[in-house]
Structures are given as C-alpha cells and as structure tokens.
Write a protein that holds these residues in place. Structure first.
Motif, PDB file in Angstrom:
ATOM      1  N   GLU A  50       0.793  -1.268  -0.135  1.00 18.20           N
ATOM      2  CA  GLU A  50      -0.113   0.217  -0.007  1.00 18.20           C
ATOM      3  C   GLU A  50       0.682   1.241  -0.147  1.00 18.20           C
ATOM      4  N   ASN A  53      -2.267   7.741  -0.422  1.00 23.14           N
ATOM      5  CA  ASN A  53      -3.135   8.298  -1.699  1.00 23.14           C
ATOM      6  C   ASN A  53      -2.894   9.928  -1.612  1.00 23.14           C
ATOM      7  N   ARG A  55      -3.924  12.123  -3.376  1.00 24.31           N
ATOM      8  CA  ARG A  55      -5.358  12.929  -3.313  1.00 24.31           C
ATOM      9  C   ARG A  55      -6.142  13.170  -2.044  1.00 24.31           C
ATOM     10  N   GLU A  59      -6.562   7.896   3.089  1.00 17.44           N
ATOM     11  CA  GLU A  59      -6.678   6.786   2.163  1.00 17.44           C
ATOM     12  C   GLU A  59      -5.577   6.300   1.913  1.00 17.44           C
ATOM     13  N   THR A  60      -5.342   5.104   1.661  1.00 17.84           N
ATOM     14  CA  THR A  60      -4.193   4.400   1.088  1.00 17.84           C
ATOM     15  C   THR A  60      -4.567   3.726  -0.344  1.00 17.84           C
ATOM     16  N   LEU A  61      -3.557   3.490  -1.293  1.00 16.52           N
ATOM     17  CA  LEU A  61      -3.998   2.904  -2.412  1.00 16.52           C
ATOM     18  C   LEU A  61      -3.165   1.364  -2.103  1.00 16.52           C
ATOM     19  N   TYR A 334       4.376   6.021  -7.671  1.00 14.72           N
ATOM     20  CA  TYR A 334       2.717   5.944  -8.077  1.00 14.72           C
ATOM     21  C   TYR A 334       2.705   5.554  -9.411  1.00 14.72           C
ATOM     22  N   LYS A 344      -5.733  -2.488  -8.488  1.00 16.62           N
ATOM     23  CA  LYS A 344      -5.644  -1.447  -7.516  1.00 16.62           C
ATOM     24  C   LYS A 344      -6.919  -1.322  -6.644  1.00 16.62           C
ATOM     25  N   VAL A 346      -8.854   1.233  -3.762  1.00 14.99           N
ATOM     26  CA  VAL A 346      -8.586   2.259  -2.660  1.00 14.99           C
ATOM     27  C   VAL A 346      -9.092   1.881  -1.352  1.00 14.99           C
TER      28      VAL A 346
END
Ligand code: ADP
Ligand code: MG
Length: 378
Positions: A50, A53, A55, A59-61, A334, A344, A346
């Motif tokens: 992970e 994020n 943005r 959050e993590t991606l 990224y 992927k 979120v």
C-alpha cells in the motif's frame, strides 16, 4: 519432426504470454529523504503493498502483483522466486526475458547486477544456466550444449555493442522463422561461470564509468545482456535449437513522465524514451490478452523489436518493478505501480506511521512543516 514455429507455439500456449510482474521495494535510505518524512509505501503480504493516496491522505492505495518482495527480501529470495523457475526453458530452445523497471535510484542495478557481496539476478542466473547444462550432461542427455553471451545497450534508439564499444548503431533483423537477430553483434562463447565473470564484469564496469562521465547516460539507456544456449542433437547433428535469455537493466522510468508535478502529458514531452514508452504499451497489450501478436506494437521501438521473440508469445517473461519508499520518489513510484499493477484498490484508512493519528485536514500541512528539531531549510 518439423521445427516449432513461433506463431504455432504462441497459439498453443496463449495463456503464458502474459508478463509476470514482481515488485521489489528497496530499504528506506535516510540520505534520500531530506525532509525526514519516513516511508510512504509499505508491504502488506507477499503479493500486496500500500501507498498513501496523494489525493486524500486518509486513504491508502493497495496494489496486487504476482509477487511482492519487501525491503527485507534478499537477492537470493528475489532470484529464487522470480527468475530461477524460467531458466530451464532456455535449455529447450525457448526464450525468456527478465527486466528491471522503475525510477533511477530505486534499485534496478542492485537487483540485476548487485555487488560482489550481494550478487544480483545476472550472476545468479548465469551460474544456474551452467549448473542446468552440467546436470543435463550427468543425465546422459541426447544433446550437446554451448553457451555464449552478447552485451548491448540501447541509447537514443541506437543499438550499441558493449563487448566491442567502437561499433556503430547495429541493425535488428528477423529471419524466416521469426527469430530476431543482430548481425554483427559480438557473440562470445563461454566455457564456465568464471569465464563469464571475467568477460562480463569489465564490460559492465566500463559502462558504469563511461555513464558517470556522460552525465546520466546509464539512467537513460537500456543495458541488455543476452545469454544464448544452443543445443545440438548428438544422433542427428542437423537438429539445432537455440534458447535465448535476455537480462535487462532498463532506463529510469522517470524519463517517461513529466506528468506528476508539472502536468505535462506523456505524449507532449519531447524527451521521452521511446523504447521504454513502447515497452509499457507492449506489456499492457500482452497482459490485457489482445487477440494474438498482431496488435502488440513491438515494431515501434528498438527495445521491443529486439525482444519480440523473447517477450510475450511463447516466451517466459518477468518484469521486476523496483520502487523506493521515500516521499521524494512518490510520483515516480505511483506511476510505476500503476503501470505494473494487476489490480488496485482504494482503502479508507490512514497510512499510520506514528501512534497518534493526525486529522486528515492537517496531514498535508504537517508534511510540509518539519517538526521542531527536524532538518528544515537552513
Ligand atoms: P537504479 O539502478 O534503479 O538507479 P540502484 O540499483 O543504483 O538504482 O540503487 C540505488 C541505491 O540503493 C544504491 O546505492 C544501491 O546500492 C541501493 N539499493 C538498492 N536496492 C537495494 C536493496 N534491496 N538493498 C540495499 N540497498 C539497495
Ligand atoms: Mg542503475
């Protein structure tokens, strides 16, 4: 029995044409992080990692790959899991390729070449090929094997022989059986692993030294080692099969993107590395399983043209995406992950490094303001 045609094999084993993707995260390096922000990426299990994020820092991606090697993974583990399984095929006249992909500084050369105390994929793979051939001999195999190497570089869409450095841009050709070849490329027979070591190391060191002088050349060129195994059937000497193994230390993937910070679109950037850009299109086309090889744009660059018979189709291909954990690399990481990922997701969960959870509205500010005692601007 008729010689196997590449096209037939590709049809018969279409499901194998996907490129296997592994990701390796190198250890956090203090000197790569002048703001002292710690890591922005971490592993979750042997396939998943992970990254925060950008943005929305709450959050993590999460990304999933065929394999994920975390920062503790040894050179031996990476080799055993991602490279060793494909090597037996090149003794049977099949082709294979291993690439190290990722931004400059993320560990591609460490993964492929390594250092004398921690040898990487290249020395381990070559040693293993010699072992496999030796074991065939013990099993009273019906074939005689010979091993040779070539070593080249693609720089600015020029193919250059690294074993004969004065050489000009070499042409890439295809024979009637769809094998790709480079007439004029030095092909050095190898008798043992130590023979390889003696011949390859000086050539690779030459390249490194020249690179530093030429200002970043090594991060803009693809270094390609070709190990060729030719076998001849003892009872019927006219029957010859060739297996090729390409071991590739790719140009830095950051050449490909001016996007992250400046928002310049990939296409609009005049300085992209055409071969690397095309490689990503080829890997994409192969992994989305397009219909046959027709739509895979191999011919659009030197690298992919050269690798056409060893990437996708009936070949065994592995891409090791190298990433770095520091925030400095965030956008390069990224981009590399988005290219490499199988999937992927979120996830609504802060990327907690400390025991105190920072409210989301403050996360961005707190990253910009070094803590008291931190190494802020002088
Ligand atoms: P690249 O070839 O992608 O530009 P390098 O392989 O030169 O990156 O790695 C950058 C630095 O990080 C080097 O100093 C290298 O020794 C170190 N490094 C990379 N990967 C690892 C690793 N897995 N373990 C320890 N050090 C590493
Ligand atoms: Mg390198």
């Amino acid at each position: 029995m008729a010689a196997q045609r590449v096209g037939e094999v590709a049809k018969a084993t279409k499901q194998t044409s996907r490129v296997r993707v592994a990701v390796r995260l190198r250890p956090y390096m203090e000197k790569q992080d002048d703001k002292g922000e710690g890591a922005c990426v971490r592993g979750l299990d042997s396939q998943t990692l992970e990254i925060i994020n950008w943005r929305n820092a709450t959050e993590t991606l999460q990304y999933q790959f065929d394999a994920f090697h975390d920062e503790r993974a040894t050179q031996q583990e990476v080799f055993l899991s991602s490279v060793k399984p494909i090597l037996p095929h090149i003794l049977n006249g099949q082709n294979a390729s291993v690439f190290a992909y990722g931004p400059t500084g993320a560990g591609k050369t460490h993964t492929m070449l390594g250092v004398p105390e921690l040898p990487g994929v290249i020395p381990r793979a070559v040693r293993e090929v010699f072992n496999l051939v030796k074991n065939k001999g013990k099993q009273e195999d019906a074939w005689d094997y010979s091993i040779s190497m070539s070593y080249l570089e693609i720089y600015n869409e020029k193919v250059l022989d690294l074993l004969c450095p004065s050489a000009q841009d070499l042409p890439i050709r295809e024979d009637k059986d769809r094998n790709i070849l480079i007439p004029g490329l030095t092909n050095t027979p190898l008798t043992s692993f130590s023979d390889f070591h003696a011949q390859f190391l000086p050539a690779s060191l030459n390249r490194t030294t020249a690179s530093t002088k030429l200002n970043q050349r090594s991060s803009r060129s693809h270094a390609i080692l070709l190990i060729k195994v030719v076998r001849t059937q003892r009872a019927a000497q006219q029957r010859v099969q060739t297996g090729k193994l390409y071991l590739v230390d790719l140009a830095g993937s950051e050449d490909n993107r001016r996007t992250g910070n400046k928002g310049i679109r990939l296409k609009e950037s005049g300085a992209i590395n055409l071969s690397l850009f095309t490689l990503s299109k080829v890997v994409d086309a192969l992994s989305t399983g397009g219909s046959g090889t027709a739509r895979v744009p191999y011919r659009d660059s030197k690298l992919t043209r050269l690798l056409q018979d060893s990437l996708g189709g009936s070949a065994h291909s592995v891409m090791i995406t190298n990433i770095a954990p520091e925030y400095t690399y965030y956008f390069d990481t990224y981009t590399a992950l988005n290219f490499a990922a199988k999937s992927k997701q979120v996830v609504n969960k802060p990327f907690v490094r400390e025991t105190v959870t920072v409210p989301s509205t403050q996360v961005k500010r707190s990253r910009e303001e070094p803590e008291a005692g931190g190494s802020g601007e002088p």
